[in-house]
Write a protein that holds these residues in place. Structure first.
Motif, mmCIF file in Angstrom:
data_model
loop_
_atom_site.group_PDB
_atom_site.id
_atom_site.type_symbol
_atom_site.label_atom_id
_atom_site.label_comp_id
_atom_site.label_asym_id
_atom_site.label_seq_id
_atom_site.Cartn_x
_atom_site.Cartn_y
_atom_site.Cartn_z
ATOM 1 N N LEU A 183 0.835 -1.200 0.000
ATOM 2 C CA LEU A 183 0.000 0.000 0.000
ATOM 3 C C LEU A 183 0.871 1.252 0.000
ATOM 4 C CD1 LEU A 183 -2.975 -0.535 2.500
ATOM 5 C CD2 LEU A 183 -3.046 -0.434 0.005
ATOM 6 N N GLY A 184 1.910 1.229 0.833
ATOM 7 C CA GLY A 184 2.801 2.382 0.928
ATOM 8 C C GLY A 184 3.518 2.654 -0.375
ATOM 9 N N LEU A 185 3.970 1.596 -1.028
ATOM 10 C CA LEU A 185 4.679 1.764 -2.299
ATOM 11 C C LEU A 185 3.740 2.286 -3.390
ATOM 12 C CD1 LEU A 185 6.906 -1.449 -2.269
ATOM 13 C CD2 LEU A 185 7.675 0.922 -2.016
ATOM 14 N N ILE A 186 2.500 1.800 -3.384
ATOM 15 C CA ILE A 186 1.523 2.284 -4.369
ATOM 16 C C ILE A 186 1.253 3.774 -4.138
ATOM 17 C CG2 ILE A 186 -0.894 2.153 -5.095
ATOM 18 C CD1 ILE A 186 -0.739 -0.886 -4.486
ATOM 19 N N GLY A 187 0.968 4.127 -2.887
ATOM 20 C CA GLY A 187 0.702 5.528 -2.578
ATOM 21 C C GLY A 187 1.907 6.410 -2.834
ATOM 22 N N GLY A 188 3.095 5.927 -2.449
ATOM 23 C CA GLY A 188 4.311 6.700 -2.660
ATOM 24 C C GLY A 188 4.609 6.915 -4.127
ATOM 25 N N ALA A 189 4.413 5.875 -4.931
ATOM 26 C CA ALA A 189 4.660 5.992 -6.370
ATOM 27 C C ALA A 189 3.712 7.006 -7.004
ATOM 28 C CB ALA A 189 4.491 4.624 -7.040
ATOM 29 N N MET A 190 2.461 7.017 -6.536
ATOM 30 C CA MET A 190 1.508 7.989 -7.078
ATOM 31 C C MET A 190 1.894 9.413 -6.701
ATOM 32 S SD MET A 190 -2.352 6.507 -6.872
ATOM 33 C CE MET A 190 -2.851 7.990 -7.745
ATOM 34 N N MET A 191 2.256 9.628 -5.443
ATOM 35 C CA MET A 191 2.647 10.973 -5.018
ATOM 36 C C MET A 191 3.848 11.468 -5.814
ATOM 37 S SD MET A 191 2.297 10.785 -0.872
ATOM 38 C CE MET A 191 1.013 9.804 -0.108
ATOM 39 N N PHE A 192 4.852 10.595 -5.962
ATOM 40 C CA PHE A 192 6.062 10.998 -6.685
ATOM 41 C C PHE A 192 5.779 11.248 -8.163
ATOM 42 C CE2 PHE A 192 9.634 9.534 -9.364
ATOM 43 C CZ PHE A 192 10.546 10.534 -9.059
ATOM 44 N N SER A 193 5.130 10.307 -8.823
ATOM 45 C CA SER A 193 4.939 10.420 -10.277
ATOM 46 C C SER A 193 3.999 11.564 -10.639
ATOM 47 C CB SER A 193 4.428 9.096 -10.849
ATOM 48 O OG SER A 193 3.216 8.714 -10.231
ATOM 49 N N LEU A 194 2.863 11.676 -9.931
ATOM 50 C CA LEU A 194 1.939 12.767 -10.226
ATOM 51 C C LEU A 194 2.545 14.126 -9.887
ATOM 52 C CD1 LEU A 194 -1.493 11.287 -9.046
ATOM 53 C CD2 LEU A 194 -0.618 11.507 -11.383
ATOM 54 N N GLY A 195 3.320 14.166 -8.800
ATOM 55 C CA GLY A 195 3.990 15.410 -8.440
ATOM 56 C C GLY A 195 4.998 15.837 -9.493
ATOM 57 N N MET A 196 5.765 14.879 -10.016
ATOM 58 C CA MET A 196 6.737 15.192 -11.061
ATOM 59 C C MET A 196 6.034 15.625 -12.355
ATOM 60 S SD MET A 196 9.782 15.080 -9.952
ATOM 61 C CE MET A 196 10.467 15.328 -11.592
ATOM 62 N N VAL A 197 4.929 14.966 -12.678
ATOM 63 C CA VAL A 197 4.167 15.362 -13.871
ATOM 64 C C VAL A 197 3.691 16.809 -13.730
ATOM 65 C CG1 VAL A 197 2.006 15.002 -15.129
ATOM 66 C CG2 VAL A 197 3.439 13.042 -14.527
ATOM 67 N N TRP A 198 3.170 17.157 -12.560
ATOM 68 C CA TRP A 198 2.684 18.515 -12.347
ATOM 69 C C TRP A 198 3.813 19.539 -12.435
ATOM 70 C CZ3 TRP A 198 -1.451 21.432 -12.482
ATOM 71 C CH2 TRP A 198 -1.397 22.702 -11.913
ATOM 72 N N LEU A 199 4.916 19.291 -11.752
ATOM 73 C CA LEU A 199 6.019 20.252 -11.754
ATOM 74 C C LEU A 199 6.645 20.371 -13.143
ATOM 75 C CD1 LEU A 199 7.717 19.449 -8.314
ATOM 76 C CD2 LEU A 199 6.291 21.420 -8.903
ATOM 77 N N GLY A 200 6.726 19.250 -13.856
ATOM 78 C CA GLY A 200 7.233 19.303 -15.223
ATOM 79 C C GLY A 200 6.330 20.127 -16.124
ATOM 80 N N PHE A 201 5.028 19.932 -15.965
ATOM 81 C CA PHE A 201 4.049 20.713 -16.739
ATOM 82 C C PHE A 201 4.187 22.203 -16.433
ATOM 83 C CE2 PHE A 201 -0.135 22.798 -16.184
ATOM 84 C CZ PHE A 201 -0.477 22.957 -17.528
ATOM 85 N N ARG A 202 4.325 22.553 -15.175
ATOM 86 C CA ARG A 202 4.441 23.954 -14.779
ATOM 87 C C ARG A 202 5.729 24.581 -15.303
ATOM 88 N NH1 ARG A 202 0.708 27.211 -13.050
ATOM 89 N NH2 ARG A 202 1.708 27.909 -11.127
ATOM 90 N N ALA A 203 6.805 23.798 -15.291
ATOM 91 C CA ALA A 203 8.077 24.318 -15.789
ATOM 92 C C ALA A 203 8.010 24.558 -17.292
ATOM 93 C CB ALA A 203 9.204 23.344 -15.448
#
Length: 457
Positions: A183-203
């Motif tokens: 569960l932790g790995l699933i949640g962690g992977a989502m936080m990391f990947s979606l966060g990177m997608v958002w920051l990349g989009f903003r940049a």
């Protein structure tokens, strides 16, 4: 009904006055007694000395070693230059064209290794500023990049994290820092990947509009002398020790211990082994760090003392919030609030996530909000876990992930400190901080709840 009104007013004042900068050491007891005065069923002085302070002392007894050792370890990693050495190594390998990823990973590795969030922000910002300036990425994205790496998946989701947010559920559910790893790995992977997608989009959006790093003449970022820092292997070794030793102690040492004597102390091995493993792991890493970094310190004794003293305010703040929660819990009116929380339709995992996240948002503290929720309802959720067949590990992981959602609303102390370190304002950077530390973790927690319902741990 008047008692419920008192609880609501008390919570709203706690959120507002904390945002205005009044310390929770004052707010927590005063506002707890304000709520009690509306209810009228607890004598005020007894409510303070016998309920508030009883809970305060109990929390300090359970978690002070983790606050103390974590603060000392973080101070050693900071003062020795080991934290900067790790960040420089990662950024050097990835290059300035991947500045956002480099900053996120640097923060993630440091926090997953037990370095406090504030130390990470101070250590990584100068490196992030240099990287973003070289790549011409807007400076306003630095706080969100640091927050994604330090305030989200490594703090609450990844199994084995020694951060206090992952330790608080352990005595309530008889779990360890490695509870519900999938569960932790699933949640962690989502936080990391979606966060990177958002920051990349903003940049990319900023670059398309012609926005670069910006003109920040007031910025004073000194160049780092790599020769004065520990090498990457000695810098990383204490972090590796924390993670591996924590795992080994839980799986191969404490599980096989004869601990019947703990009954004399009113506890069981399952309730304390998670705390014990982190205490031993951090203690060993501190000793190893001092030996490895001896020549890099200006004053070893000073670093140890400052780390220890620095832990006092952190534990006192959180223990005060726990005391507040226990006074609220003792009020007759809380029965109505409790019933409303437990009446949230669906799985009790949703109920614990909602109560934890809402209280974390009100208090502006992940650890404080979760401590209040579990102190008030932890025993109820354990009963529900047994009744409906949900593994307590799922409650641990969902509560930990949920506390890292609404905790970072604008009044959160870590957010305010991070913006101060970066020399930016809420207007400059909070929108992106909010997406990566509030919105995305809430989505990840929701997805983790769905997986937990299918028995995934």
């Amino acid at each position: 009904m008047l008692g419920v009104v008192g609880i609501v007013i008390s919570l709203l004042l706690l959120m507002y006055l904390a945002y205005r900068g009044i310390t929770v050491l004052i707010l927590a007891p005063v506002l707890a007694l304000l709520a009690a005065s509306f209810s009228g069923d607890i004598p005020l002085l007894a409510g303070y000395t016998e309920v508030f302070m009883e809970a305060f002392a109990g929390y300090a007894k359970a978690f002070f070693p983790l606050f103390l050792l974590g603060a000392i370890f973080g101070k050693i990693m900071d003062d020795s230059g080991a934290a900067k050495s790790i960040a420089l190594f990662i950024t050097g390998k990835l290059g300035s064209d991947k500045g956002i990823l480099a900053v996120v990973l640097s923060c993630a590795i440091l926090t997953y290794g037990g370095v406090s969030l504030f130390v990470v922000a101070f250590a990584v910002f100068p490196i992030a500023a240099a990287l973003f300036r070289e790549a011409d990425i807007p400076k306003r994205l630095i706080p969100a990049s640091i927050a994604l790496g330090a305030f989200t998946f490594t703090m609450t989701a990844l199994p084995g994290s020694p951060q206090i947010q992952n330790a608080i559920p352990m005595p309530y559910f008889g779990t360890t820092a490695f509870a519900a790893p999938i569960l932790g790995l699933i949640g962690g992977a989502m936080m990391f990947s979606l966060g990177m997608v958002w920051l990349g989009f903003r940049a990319r959006k900023a670059v398309a509009k012609g926005e670069g790093y910006g003109d920040h003449k007031e910025e004073d970022v000194k160049a780092l002398d790599k020769a004065s820092l520990p090498g990457i292997i000695p810098a990383a070794l204490p972090i590796v020790i924390v993670i591996i030793l924590n795992f080994l102690l839980i799986k191969f040492v404490f599980d096989d211990m004869e601990a019947a004597y703990l009954a004399d102390y009113g506890t069981t091995l399952s309730r304390v082994k998670g705390l014990w493993s982190i205490i031993v792991s951090l203690s060993v890493s501190i000793v190893v760090s001092v030996i490895l970094y001896w020549k890099y310190f200006e004053d070893v004794k000073g670093s140890l003392n400052k780390g220890a003293i620095g832990s006092l305010l952190a534990i006192a703040n959180t223990a005060s919030e726990v005391g507040y929660g226990n006074v609220i819990k003792a009020l007759a009116a809380f029965a109505m609030v409790k019933a409303a929380i437990l009446a949230i339709p669906g799985t009790p995992l949703l109920s614990i996530a909602a109560s934890t996240s809402i209280l974390a948002g009100i208090t502006g503290s992940a650890s404080g909000g979760m401590s209040i929720a579990l102190a008030a309802l932890g025993d109820v959720y354990m009963q529900k876990a047994a009744a409906v067949g949900i593994n307590p590990e799922a409650f641990h992981r969902i509560a930990a992930m949920a506390c890292g959602g609404m905790d970072t609303l604008p009044h959160n102390g870590a957010v305010i400190t991070l913006l101060g370190i970066c020399g930016l304002t809420h207007r400059d950077s909070y929108a992106d901080i909010g997406v990566v530390t509030v919105l995305i973790p809430l989505v990840a927690t929701g997805v983790a709840i769905v997986f937990a319902l299918f028995g995934v741990l």
